[in-house]
Design a protein around this motif. Sequence first.
Motif, PDB file in Angstrom:
ATOM      1  N   THR A  22      29.564   1.484  38.654  1.00 17.19           N
ATOM      2  CA  THR A  22      28.935   1.180  37.332  1.00 17.19           C
ATOM      3  C   THR A  22      29.248   2.499  36.687  1.00 17.19           C
ATOM      4  O   THR A  22      29.489   3.655  37.134  1.00 17.19           O
ATOM      5  N   SER A  23      28.865   2.450  35.151  1.00 24.91           N
ATOM      6  CA  SER A  23      28.788   3.706  34.449  1.00 24.91           C
ATOM      7  C   SER A  23      27.349   4.297  34.158  1.00 24.91           C
ATOM      8  O   SER A  23      26.444   3.596  34.314  1.00 24.91           O
ATOM      9  N   VAL A  24      27.391   5.703  33.892  1.00 20.97           N
ATOM     10  CA  VAL A  24      26.099   6.135  33.507  1.00 20.97           C
ATOM     11  C   VAL A  24      25.688   5.567  32.285  1.00 20.97           C
ATOM     12  O   VAL A  24      24.421   5.168  32.118  1.00 20.97           O
ATOM     13  N   MET A  25      26.591   5.189  31.384  1.00 21.67           N
ATOM     14  CA  MET A  25      26.052   4.239  30.093  1.00 21.67           C
ATOM     15  C   MET A  25      25.345   2.823  30.647  1.00 21.67           C
ATOM     16  O   MET A  25      24.155   2.466  29.963  1.00 21.67           O
ATOM     17  N   ARG A  26      25.922   2.004  31.548  1.00 23.61           N
ATOM     18  CA  ARG A  26      25.622   0.905  31.894  1.00 23.61           C
ATOM     19  C   ARG A  26      24.044   1.258  32.572  1.00 23.61           C
ATOM     20  O   ARG A  26      23.307   0.189  32.407  1.00 23.61           O
ATOM     21  N   GLY A  27      23.861   2.258  33.561  1.00 21.17           N
ATOM     22  CA  GLY A  27      22.764   2.574  34.153  1.00 21.17           C
ATOM     23  C   GLY A  27      21.658   2.875  32.990  1.00 21.17           C
ATOM     24  O   GLY A  27      20.552   2.105  33.213  1.00 21.17           O
ATOM     25  N   ALA A  28      22.015   3.327  31.732  1.00 21.84           N
ATOM     26  CA  ALA A  28      21.010   3.283  30.821  1.00 21.84           C
ATOM     27  C   ALA A  28      20.732   2.272  30.224  1.00 21.84           C
ATOM     28  O   ALA A  28      19.359   1.942  29.827  1.00 21.84           O
ATOM     29  N   VAL A  29      21.561   1.331  30.085  1.00 22.46           N
ATOM     30  CA  VAL A  29      21.403  -0.051  29.045  1.00 22.46           C
ATOM     31  C   VAL A  29      20.549  -0.800  30.035  1.00 22.46           C
ATOM     32  O   VAL A  29      19.865  -1.389  29.467  1.00 22.46           O
ATOM     33  N   PHE A  30      20.957  -0.844  31.187  1.00 20.31           N
ATOM     34  CA  PHE A  30      20.554  -1.943  32.015  1.00 20.31           C
ATOM     35  C   PHE A  30      18.844  -1.308  32.506  1.00 20.31           C
ATOM     36  O   PHE A  30      17.999  -2.315  32.602  1.00 20.31           O
ATOM     37  N   ASN A  31      18.469  -0.254  32.193  1.00 24.53           N
ATOM     38  CA  ASN A  31      17.278   0.365  32.500  1.00 24.53           C
ATOM     39  C   ASN A  31      16.406   0.664  30.872  1.00 24.53           C
ATOM     40  O   ASN A  31      15.535   1.340  31.306  1.00 24.53           O
TER      41      ASN A  31
END
Length: 107
Positions: A22-31
């Motif tokens: 996944t991306s660092v961006m998606r990690g932020a959004v999902f969390n």
Amino acid sequence: MPKITYVAVDAAERTIDVQAGTSVMRGAVFNDIDGIVAQCGGNLQCATCHVYVDESTLDKPEPIQPNENEMLDFTACPRRPNSRLSCQLTVTEALDGLIVHLPERQK
């Protein structure tokens, strides 16, 4: 699972496990990390997922690609030598320990 640390403008840190691939961006959004807008959903069209890679982990990400380099000219906060778009940072084991600082604003 690789751990990514997101540092807010007020210096508050949050380290989370982000699934490889996944991306660092998606990690932020999902969390629910505040400071990553991700308006275009990771399609390299908006620059609202701008981050500053911490100098101590600057060697972890893959080199910047031309399209990302061009899009970084449109960030809301000043571009720096360590600026990246978090949608373009694909999480791998090599990114374990990556630290990114969030800019003051995204749009």
